[in-house]
Design an enzyme around this catalytic site. Structure first.
Site, PDB file in Angstrom:
ATOM      1  N   GLY A   1       0.824  -1.191   0.000  1.00 46.61           N
ATOM      2  CA  GLY A   1       0.000   0.000   0.000  1.00 46.61           C
ATOM      3  C   GLY A   1       0.864   1.249   0.000  1.00 46.61           C
ATOM      4  O   GLY A   1       2.051   1.208   0.330  1.00 46.61           O
ATOM      5  N   CYS A   2       0.263   2.367  -0.368  1.00 47.89           N
ATOM      6  CA  CYS A   2       1.037   3.606  -0.459  1.00 47.89           C
ATOM      7  C   CYS A   2       1.521   4.067   0.916  1.00 47.89           C
ATOM      8  O   CYS A   2       2.734   4.136   1.163  1.00 47.89           O
ATOM      9  CB  CYS A   2       0.235   4.694  -1.167  1.00 47.89           C
ATOM     10  SG  CYS A   2      -1.421   4.959  -0.520  1.00 47.89           S
ATOM     11  N   TYR A   3       0.598   4.353   1.821  1.00 54.51           N
ATOM     12  CA  TYR A   3       1.016   4.805   3.161  1.00 54.51           C
ATOM     13  C   TYR A   3       1.962   3.810   3.847  1.00 54.51           C
ATOM     14  O   TYR A   3       2.968   4.218   4.440  1.00 54.51           O
ATOM     15  CB  TYR A   3      -0.202   5.029   4.051  1.00 54.51           C
ATOM     16  CG  TYR A   3      -1.090   6.186   3.662  1.00 54.51           C
ATOM     17  CD1 TYR A   3      -0.633   7.503   3.716  1.00 54.51           C
ATOM     18  CD2 TYR A   3      -2.408   5.964   3.268  1.00 54.51           C
ATOM     19  CE1 TYR A   3      -1.463   8.568   3.386  1.00 54.51           C
ATOM     20  CE2 TYR A   3      -3.244   7.025   2.935  1.00 54.51           C
ATOM     21  CZ  TYR A   3      -2.769   8.325   2.998  1.00 54.51           C
ATOM     22  OH  TYR A   3      -3.597   9.373   2.675  1.00 54.51           O
TER      23      TYR A   3
END
Length: 321
Positions: free
Chosen positions: A116-118
């Site tokens: 995921g990005c975060y």
């Protein structure tokens, strides 16, 4: 020489378009593409998935799970860009910089889950410090983060760029205030934390770019730790890495920094910062990257090339729309 065949299932979405843009023009791959009129034709999707050497899933979570039932060719490998399989048994986590063994695990895997990005920035900051014992696995982590609105996918992009219902009236909106988020399981597992962090994300009025912030009360740690030690562990862990840069240590007395979350847009780069106020015995860990680059499609291309043994010549920069 036969070129590996790649099918992007969901190529019309934000991540799919970005991945295709990064792969377009490469002469070492053959991109399979579905007729736009047949995007919802399960038989045609099944044919292309099983024709591909690697199928990249750019789909909502439930659709990604359901797509696995279409897999019949034992040689087809899957790279899932959704959050459906990031902590699932039998899947390799697609963060190559997680540890020295991770690139080889990705090369050998049939099923790879793109991070995921975060969590990409959070794990990059916390995992080395927990491994080194500077932060205990019981560390009560708090993470605040800000992302460009492209992280909300097509509906928010269209709203922000003048199509559909306007969804962000101001310059900044915090969300996740119920203290649950689908990224928490991977943050916790791959950072080697005993408990999930408190995570408060926000979206702002810029298209892409991301900052993750993790405060550390140095005085509250079980053993005495200085900001320079945190920085040194990160610098050693990522020494020689192509896409992760540990930036120089800064202190409050030396510099008042201003970080632009958009500085790495269009690249697959991840920058890590340690800021320290020695008088207050506080440190701040910060990760900066493109949420559509190292936080999504750039990471997917990096993983794809590892899976295919093609990781050598490419910069993973994408400066298109």
């Amino acid at each position: 020489m036969r070129k590996p065949k790649i099918f992007i299932d969901g190529e019309a979405g934000t991540t799919g378009l970005q991945i295709r843009g990064r792969l377009q023009g490469r002469n070492d791959l053959q991109l399979l593409s579905i007729d736009p009129a047949k995007r919802k034709d399960e038989a045609e999707r099944k044919r292309l998935i099983n024709e591909a050497d690697v199928a990249i899933l750019c789909l909502p979570d439930e659709a990604a799970k359901a797509t696995l039932s279409l897999l019949e060719n034992p040689q087809t490998r899957i790279l899932d860009a959704s959050s459906a399989h990031r902590v699932a048994e039998g899947w390799v986590y697609g963060f190559p910089e997680l540890g020295p063994e991770q690139p080889e695990r990705i090369r050998q895997a049939r099923f790879v889950a793109n991070p995921g990005c975060y969590p990409t920035g959070v794990i990059a900051l916390l995992r080395p410090l927990v491994d080194a014992g500077l932060l205990p696995s019981s560390f009560a982590a708090s993470v605040s983060a800000i992302s460009g609105y492209s992280g909300g996918g097509r509906p928010l992009i269209e709203a922000m760029e003048g199509q559909g219902t306007h969804r962000l009236a101001g310059a900044y909106r915090a969300y996740g205030l119920e203290l649950t988020h689908k990224h928490l399981p991977e943050m916790t597992l791959y950072s080697r934390l005993e408990r999930p962090p408190i995570f408060t994300p926000a979206v702002a009025r810029f298209r892409q770019g991301m900052l993750d912030f993790i405060p550390v009360h140095l005085w509250a740690l079980p053993k005495k730790v200085h900001g320079a030690e945190l920085h040194e562990v990160l610098a050693q862990r990522y020494q020689g890495q192509r896409f992760v840069r540990v930036m120089p240590l800064e202190t409050y007395a030396q510099h008042h920094p201003v970080l632009d979350p958009q500085a790495l847009n269009g690249t697959n780069l991840l920058e890590l910062f340690v800021f320290e106020n020695p008088q207050q015995e506080q440190a701040l860990l910060v990760a900066r990257f493109d949420n559509l680059g190292k936080g999504a499609s750039g990471a997917a291309v990096q993983n794809l090339d590892l899976m295919l043994g093609l990781e050598g010549p490419y910069t993973y920069e994408y400066l298109g729309d």
